[in-house]
Design a protein around this motif. Structure first.
Motif, mmCIF file in Angstrom:
data_model
loop_
_atom_site.group_PDB
_atom_site.id
_atom_site.type_symbol
_atom_site.label_atom_id
_atom_site.label_comp_id
_atom_site.label_asym_id
_atom_site.label_seq_id
_atom_site.Cartn_x
_atom_site.Cartn_y
_atom_site.Cartn_z
ATOM 1 N N HIS A 18 41.449 39.668 39.544
ATOM 2 C CA HIS A 18 41.168 39.042 40.841
ATOM 3 C C HIS A 18 39.909 38.180 40.784
ATOM 4 O O HIS A 18 39.872 37.086 41.348
ATOM 5 N N ASP A 19 38.874 38.668 40.080
ATOM 6 C CA ASP A 19 37.614 37.933 39.979
ATOM 7 C C ASP A 19 36.997 38.194 38.604
ATOM 8 O O ASP A 19 36.305 39.195 38.413
ATOM 9 N N PRO A 20 37.241 37.322 37.625
ATOM 10 C CA PRO A 20 36.741 37.538 36.262
ATOM 11 C C PRO A 20 35.228 37.706 36.183
ATOM 12 O O PRO A 20 34.720 38.347 35.253
ATOM 13 N N ALA B 158 37.282 45.980 29.867
ATOM 14 C CA ALA B 158 38.696 46.155 30.185
ATOM 15 C C ALA B 158 39.399 44.807 30.282
ATOM 16 O O ALA B 158 38.785 43.773 30.567
ATOM 17 N N VAL B 159 40.699 44.815 30.068
ATOM 18 C CA VAL B 159 41.508 43.593 30.086
ATOM 19 C C VAL B 159 41.955 43.309 31.511
ATOM 20 O O VAL B 159 42.459 44.195 32.203
ATOM 21 N N PRO B 160 41.786 42.071 31.994
ATOM 22 C CA PRO B 160 42.299 41.737 33.327
ATOM 23 C C PRO B 160 43.819 41.877 33.379
ATOM 24 O O PRO B 160 44.517 41.467 32.444
ATOM 25 N N GLN B 161 44.320 42.456 34.463
ATOM 26 C CA GLN B 161 45.768 42.607 34.636
ATOM 27 C C GLN B 161 46.142 42.241 36.072
ATOM 28 O O GLN B 161 45.431 42.599 37.015
ATOM 29 N N VAL C 297 34.406 50.125 48.493
ATOM 30 C CA VAL C 297 33.668 48.873 48.461
ATOM 31 C C VAL C 297 33.339 48.516 47.009
ATOM 32 O O VAL C 297 33.036 49.391 46.195
ATOM 33 N N VAL C 298 33.430 47.229 46.700
ATOM 34 C CA VAL C 298 33.133 46.699 45.367
ATOM 35 C C VAL C 298 32.094 45.598 45.532
ATOM 36 O O VAL C 298 32.224 44.737 46.409
ATOM 37 N N ALA C 299 31.054 45.633 44.718
ATOM 38 C CA ALA C 299 30.013 44.608 44.744
ATOM 39 C C ALA C 299 30.403 43.465 43.812
ATOM 40 O O ALA C 299 30.819 43.693 42.674
ATOM 41 N N LYS C 300 30.230 42.227 44.266
ATOM 42 C CA LYS C 300 30.609 41.072 43.458
ATOM 43 C C LYS C 300 29.450 40.475 42.675
ATOM 44 O O LYS C 300 29.661 39.638 41.800
#
Length: 339
Positions: A119-121, A74-77, A144-147
């Motif tokens: 937010h975090d490429p 997906a494209v960062p927006q 929650v999102v894992a980095k």
């Protein structure tokens, strides 16, 4: 993304297959991924290519050099995120009801995934851009999102083991007398493939609910999930005849309160989404193991709905059914004489 790792096989791994030993030494990576790297020659043992099934003796030097392809295309927006907490391993955010989680045919961009990649490429290298569990379209609340790969693997495992607790607030149609549990399997609707339903051959699904407030023909509930089936709360509540207000798929027939104000009738008829909000999330931090609890406050539309329902209930309990929202022009329909 270029990845370089090196290690010395521990002596306690002697006699194991190479892929088994490396899966223990690199818990961040799946065994199938390690096997692929061995086959492609990205892993060298004492400077030479090796086979997955080769036994290790302990003390060998292993070097990994590979390119990790992006898991997400997906494209960062630049889409605003309501972040409740962030560190090197996780992001906890409050998802707004008007954003879809994943790109799809009807929503190729403008999604939460697009926002996270901006937010975090680095999230492009994590499966599903780090998303561990999803919320339905138009459901708001805490996620929650894992980095990192390691955090993602741990959180997904904890979710499967029911170590992540999720609690939702919802407003449903009907007078719910007491809390309870719905333990009914959920699967594809037999005739409408776009819907879910309680079906005999579905996957196990368990939903607990308790009453927070009653408003006559509507009830505010706190719901806890044991499982995470698609549309689970919406399907289970509709199954027991208490559909979620505003649900465009499972909502059923609207029931208006007796002598409701114009404002209350309007919000009930035109609530633009399912009145469902992920209020609390409790988890073990994937690195520290600390138990953490997060809350996403109720959004404005649900607060307004609850305020109008409370006003109506209080007015009815005190015997007045003034229904005009303007007190200067209100017409009193009747006043009950308790004597």
């Amino acid at each position: 993304m270029h990845l370089e790792e090196s290690l010395i096989i521990p002596d306690h791994c002697a006699g194991q297959r190479l892929d088994q030993a490396l899966a223990q030494c690199w818990p961040d990576f799946s065994r199938s991924r390690i096997q692929d790297w061995i086959k492609s020659g990205d892993i060298l043992v004492d400077g030479e290519a090796a086979r997955s099934r080769a036994q290790v003796l302990g003390g060998e030097t292993v070097v990994l050099q590979t390119e990790i392809e992006d898991e997400v295309s997906a494209v960062p927006q630049d889409i605003p995120l309501d972040i409740l907490y962030e560190d090197d391993a996780i992001i906890v955010l409050n998802k707004s009801p008007d954003i879809v989680v994943h790109p799809a045919a009807g929503n190729p961009d403008g999604t939460l995934v697009n926002a996270l990649l901006f937010h975090d490429p680095a999230l492009a290298a994590v499966p599903r851009a780090g998303i561990v569990h999803r919320l339905d379209k138009q459901t708001s609340g805490v996620m929650v999102v894992a980095k990192t790969l390691a955090a993602h693997k741990t959180l997904v495992a904890n979710l499967a083991a029911r170590k992540i607790r999720r609690e939702y607030d919802t407003v449903v149609m009907g007078h719910v007398v007491a809390g309870g549990t719905v333990d009914k399997p959920i699967g594809r609707h037999p005739r409408d493939r776009q819907r879910q339903a309680v079906v005999t051959m579905g996957k196990p699904a368990v939903t607990h609910y308790r009453v927070l407030q009653q408003y006559g023909e509507q009830t505010w509930l706190r719901v806890q999930l044991e499982t995470g089936r698609t549309h689970q709360i919406r399907v289970h509540m509709a199954h027991i005849r208490y559909p979620v207000i505003g649900d465009p798929v499972y909502g059923g027939r609207l029931r208006l309160p007796h002598r409701a104000s114009t404002a209350l009738v309007d919000i009930l008829r035109n609530f633009e989404r399912q009145a469902l909000h992920a209020r609390f999330l409790t988890l073990e931090h994937p690195v520290s193991g600390e138990v953490m609890r997060f809350e996403a406050p109720l959004p404005d539309d649900m607060l307004e709905l609850l305020e109008l329902l409370t006003e109506h209930r209080d007015r009815m309990q005190h015997g007045s059914t003034q229904v005009d929202d303007d007190p200067d022009e209100a017409e009193v329909i009747y006043v009950r004489d308790d004597d």
